[in-house]
Motif scaffolding. Sequence first.
Motif, PDB file in Angstrom:
ATOM      1  N   THR A 116       0.832  -1.198   0.000  1.00  0.00           N
ATOM      2  CA  THR A 116       0.000   0.000   0.000  1.00  0.00           C
ATOM      3  C   THR A 116       0.871   1.255   0.000  1.00  0.00           C
ATOM      4  O   THR A 116       0.609   2.205  -0.747  1.00  0.00           O
ATOM      5  CB  THR A 116      -0.937   0.005   1.213  1.00  0.00           C
ATOM      6  N   VAL A 117       1.901   1.264   0.833  1.00  0.00           N
ATOM      7  CA  VAL A 117       2.830   2.398   0.849  1.00  0.00           C
ATOM      8  C   VAL A 117       3.505   2.547  -0.506  1.00  0.00           C
ATOM      9  O   VAL A 117       3.630   3.657  -1.045  1.00  0.00           O
ATOM     10  CB  VAL A 117       3.880   2.216   1.969  1.00  0.00           C
ATOM     11  N   GLY A 118       3.942   1.438  -1.083  1.00  0.00           N
ATOM     12  CA  GLY A 118       4.574   1.501  -2.392  1.00  0.00           C
ATOM     13  C   GLY A 118       3.650   2.067  -3.455  1.00  0.00           C
ATOM     14  O   GLY A 118       4.058   2.895  -4.279  1.00  0.00           O
ATOM     15  N   ARG A 119       2.395   1.683  -3.420  1.00  0.00           N
ATOM     16  CA  ARG A 119       1.438   2.112  -4.434  1.00  0.00           C
ATOM     17  C   ARG A 119       1.094   3.594  -4.336  1.00  0.00           C
ATOM     18  O   ARG A 119       0.523   4.168  -5.261  1.00  0.00           O
ATOM     19  CB  ARG A 119       0.175   1.245  -4.349  1.00  0.00           C
ATOM     20  N   ALA A 120       1.464   4.219  -3.218  1.00  0.00           N
ATOM     21  CA  ALA A 120       1.293   5.672  -3.105  1.00  0.00           C
ATOM     22  C   ALA A 120       2.283   6.419  -3.991  1.00  0.00           C
ATOM     23  O   ALA A 120       2.141   7.631  -4.189  1.00  0.00           O
ATOM     24  CB  ALA A 120       1.462   6.112  -1.657  1.00  0.00           C
ATOM     25  N   LEU A 121       3.259   5.700  -4.544  1.00  0.00           N
ATOM     26  CA  LEU A 121       4.303   6.324  -5.355  1.00  0.00           C
ATOM     27  C   LEU A 121       4.120   6.074  -6.842  1.00  0.00           C
ATOM     28  O   LEU A 121       5.070   6.194  -7.617  1.00  0.00           O
ATOM     29  CB  LEU A 121       5.676   5.822  -4.895  1.00  0.00           C
ATOM     30  N   THR A 122       2.913   5.706  -7.245  1.00  0.00           N
ATOM     31  CA  THR A 122       2.621   5.583  -8.672  1.00  0.00           C
ATOM     32  C   THR A 122       1.269   6.225  -8.964  1.00  0.00           C
ATOM     33  O   THR A 122       0.261   5.875  -8.331  1.00  0.00           O
ATOM     34  CB  THR A 122       2.623   4.117  -9.146  1.00  0.00           C
ATOM     35  N   ASP A 123       1.258   7.158  -9.895  1.00  0.00           N
ATOM     36  CA  ASP A 123       0.000   7.806 -10.271  1.00  0.00           C
ATOM     37  C   ASP A 123      -0.583   7.085 -11.478  1.00  0.00           C
ATOM     38  O   ASP A 123      -0.902   7.681 -12.499  1.00  0.00           O
ATOM     39  CB  ASP A 123       0.240   9.276 -10.590  1.00  0.00           C
ATOM     40  N   SER A 124      -0.697   5.777 -11.327  1.00  0.00           N
ATOM     41  CA  SER A 124      -1.197   4.928 -12.402  1.00  0.00           C
ATOM     42  C   SER A 124      -2.465   4.223 -11.940  1.00  0.00           C
ATOM     43  O   SER A 124      -3.025   4.545 -10.887  1.00  0.00           O
ATOM     44  CB  SER A 124      -0.127   3.908 -12.809  1.00  0.00           C
ATOM     45  N   TYR A 125      -2.886   3.251 -12.707  1.00  0.00           N
ATOM     46  CA  TYR A 125      -4.133   2.534 -12.465  1.00  0.00           C
ATOM     47  C   TYR A 125      -4.234   1.966 -11.047  1.00  0.00           C
ATOM     48  O   TYR A 125      -5.309   1.915 -10.456  1.00  0.00           O
ATOM     49  CB  TYR A 125      -4.236   1.409 -13.502  1.00  0.00           C
ATOM     50  N   THR A 126      -3.103   1.538 -10.479  1.00  0.00           N
ATOM     51  CA  THR A 126      -3.124   0.871  -9.178  1.00  0.00           C
ATOM     52  C   THR A 126      -2.725   1.780  -8.025  1.00  0.00           C
ATOM     53  O   THR A 126      -2.578   1.313  -6.901  1.00  0.00           O
ATOM     54  CB  THR A 126      -2.173  -0.341  -9.185  1.00  0.00           C
ATOM     55  N   GLY A 127      -2.561   3.069  -8.251  1.00  0.00           N
ATOM     56  CA  GLY A 127      -2.075   3.976  -7.225  1.00  0.00           C
ATOM     57  C   GLY A 127      -3.094   4.271  -6.134  1.00  0.00           C
ATOM     58  O   GLY A 127      -4.297   4.008  -6.272  1.00  0.00           O
ATOM     59  N   ILE A 128      -2.580   4.829  -5.048  1.00  0.00           N
ATOM     60  CA  ILE A 128      -3.425   5.290  -3.942  1.00  0.00           C
ATOM     61  C   ILE A 128      -2.791   6.562  -3.389  1.00  0.00           C
ATOM     62  O   ILE A 128      -1.578   6.624  -3.170  1.00  0.00           O
ATOM     63  CB  ILE A 128      -3.558   4.214  -2.829  1.00  0.00           C
ATOM     64  N   ALA A 129      -3.580   7.590  -3.177  1.00  0.00           N
ATOM     65  CA  ALA A 129      -3.063   8.859  -2.670  1.00  0.00           C
ATOM     66  C   ALA A 129      -2.461   8.683  -1.277  1.00  0.00           C
ATOM     67  O   ALA A 129      -2.962   7.895  -0.465  1.00  0.00           O
ATOM     68  CB  ALA A 129      -4.174   9.900  -2.631  1.00  0.00           C
ATOM     69  N   ALA A 130      -1.399   9.410  -1.005  1.00  0.00           N
ATOM     70  CA  ALA A 130      -0.728   9.299   0.294  1.00  0.00           C
ATOM     71  C   ALA A 130      -1.689   9.552   1.451  1.00  0.00           C
ATOM     72  O   ALA A 130      -1.605   8.894   2.492  1.00  0.00           O
ATOM     73  CB  ALA A 130       0.446  10.272   0.353  1.00  0.00           C
ATOM     74  N   GLY A 131      -2.608  10.464   1.282  1.00  0.00           N
ATOM     75  CA  GLY A 131      -3.564  10.764   2.341  1.00  0.00           C
ATOM     76  C   GLY A 131      -4.527   9.630   2.631  1.00  0.00           C
ATOM     77  O   GLY A 131      -5.148   9.585   3.695  1.00  0.00           O
ATOM     78  N   SER A 132      -4.672   8.700   1.689  1.00  0.00           N
ATOM     79  CA  SER A 132      -5.562   7.553   1.884  1.00  0.00           C
ATOM     80  C   SER A 132      -4.858   6.365   2.517  1.00  0.00           C
ATOM     81  O   SER A 132      -5.517   5.421   2.963  1.00  0.00           O
ATOM     82  CB  SER A 132      -6.147   7.113   0.531  1.00  0.00           C
ATOM     83  N   VAL A 133      -3.529   6.404   2.555  1.00  0.00           N
ATOM     84  CA  VAL A 133      -2.762   5.263   3.066  1.00  0.00           C
ATOM     85  C   VAL A 133      -3.039   4.979   4.540  1.00  0.00           C
ATOM     86  O   VAL A 133      -3.259   3.815   4.913  1.00  0.00           O
ATOM     87  CB  VAL A 133      -1.253   5.461   2.804  1.00  0.00           C
ATOM     88  N   PRO A 134      -3.033   5.977   5.453  1.00  0.00           N
ATOM     89  CA  PRO A 134      -3.257   5.656   6.867  1.00  0.00           C
ATOM     90  C   PRO A 134      -4.569   4.923   7.129  1.00  0.00           C
ATOM     91  O   PRO A 134      -4.601   3.971   7.915  1.00  0.00           O
ATOM     92  CB  PRO A 134      -3.234   7.029   7.547  1.00  0.00           C
ATOM     93  N   GLY A 135      -5.648   5.346   6.489  1.00  0.00           N
ATOM     94  CA  GLY A 135      -6.923   4.673   6.691  1.00  0.00           C
ATOM     95  C   GLY A 135      -6.883   3.231   6.236  1.00  0.00           C
ATOM     96  O   GLY A 135      -7.412   2.328   6.914  1.00  0.00           O
ATOM     97  N   PHE A 136      -6.238   2.971   5.102  1.00  0.00           N
ATOM     98  CA  PHE A 136      -6.112   1.602   4.600  1.00  0.00           C
ATOM     99  C   PHE A 136      -5.272   0.755   5.545  1.00  0.00           C
ATOM    100  O   PHE A 136      -5.625  -0.390   5.859  1.00  0.00           O
ATOM    101  CB  PHE A 136      -5.496   1.618   3.200  1.00  0.00           C
ATOM    102  N   VAL A 137      -4.148   1.302   6.001  1.00  0.00           N
ATOM    103  CA  VAL A 137      -3.257   0.528   6.872  1.00  0.00           C
ATOM    104  C   VAL A 137      -3.926   0.211   8.202  1.00  0.00           C
ATOM    105  O   VAL A 137      -3.810  -0.913   8.723  1.00  0.00           O
ATOM    106  CB  VAL A 137      -1.938   1.281   7.082  1.00  0.00           C
ATOM    107  N   LEU A 138      -4.642   1.169   8.774  1.00  0.00           N
ATOM    108  CA  LEU A 138      -5.352   0.904  10.023  1.00  0.00           C
ATOM    109  C   LEU A 138      -6.416  -0.174   9.836  1.00  0.00           C
ATOM    110  O   LEU A 138      -6.584  -1.053  10.690  1.00  0.00           O
ATOM    111  CB  LEU A 138      -5.986   2.195  10.544  1.00  0.00           C
ATOM    112  N   ALA A 139      -7.139  -0.120   8.729  1.00  0.00           N
ATOM    113  CA  ALA A 139      -8.150  -1.141   8.455  1.00  0.00           C
ATOM    114  C   ALA A 139      -7.502  -2.510   8.259  1.00  0.00           C
ATOM    115  O   ALA A 139      -8.025  -3.534   8.728  1.00  0.00           O
ATOM    116  CB  ALA A 139      -8.961  -0.749   7.222  1.00  0.00           C
ATOM    117  N   GLN A 140      -6.367  -2.535   7.575  1.00  0.00           N
ATOM    118  CA  GLN A 140      -5.657  -3.791   7.377  1.00  0.00           C
ATOM    119  C   GLN A 140      -5.193  -4.382   8.710  1.00  0.00           C
ATOM    120  O   GLN A 140      -5.322  -5.589   8.944  1.00  0.00           O
ATOM    121  CB  GLN A 140      -4.455  -3.561   6.460  1.00  0.00           C
ATOM    122  N   ALA A 141      -4.668  -3.531   9.592  1.00  0.00           N
ATOM    123  CA  ALA A 141      -4.209  -4.010  10.895  1.00  0.00           C
ATOM    124  C   ALA A 141      -5.369  -4.565  11.721  1.00  0.00           C
ATOM    125  O   ALA A 141      -5.247  -5.609  12.377  1.00  0.00           O
ATOM    126  CB  ALA A 141      -3.514  -2.878  11.653  1.00  0.00           C
TER     127      ALA A 141
END
Length: 246
Positions: free
Chosen positions: A186-211
Amino acid sequence: MTTISPPLGRRLAAEAVGTAALAAVVVGSGVRAAALTEDGGVRFLANVGASAIALTVLIRLLGPVSGGHFNPLVTAGAWWAGRRGGDGPGLRELGAYAAAQTAGAVVGTGLANVMFERPFAEPSGRARDGGALWLGEVVATGTLLLVVSGLARGRRGALVPASVGLWVGAACWATSSGGFGNPAVTVGRALTDSYTGIAAGSVPGFVLAQAAGAAGGVALAGLLFGRSDRTAVVPEDARDLVPGPR
């Protein structure tokens, strides 16, 4: 049966390389699919299929070296399962694995970007937020940890590579979030503005949900399967997905 684990440095290298390869496939297949077709379903099918196949192969290949985690939460699950018997990774190894996995995901994402003539680090603008998406991550990650922990506790380690690959493919299709299920990637995908990317601001919510999902999955595995029987013989090449001394 007693097995001797490879040195920590070799295990960390395997985790970094494996996570880098996984991230490169996730991102690269998404870029390729987006370039070849405008059909969203076909794009997603190609991206998910390539990612699930790659994960299965990488776990099978590198599992004998490091356990084939490629995911900090899988390592955390192994630590939790082995914390009393001393047959899983220690806290030092848990931190080292997570660092190696995250570094690998960043490098793999950058490699995929460069292969497709994009900047190595290309911050994503794709916001992925909201309760429905976070719930999807809880379900995807929780079931992933249930699969891994349940098979390990049931002494069926040889089934892990195929089972994990199949679940990841299913979770991508069945969950609202697309089944990221992996903080490092998820952190890695914040570094690609392509089809599979995720904005840096969305990463914390995803990581907390994953945990949260991972904690629930491990707890459910303990409820359903009981404690692991470490005296039983398991396939050496699978290593029960638990690195460390045995």
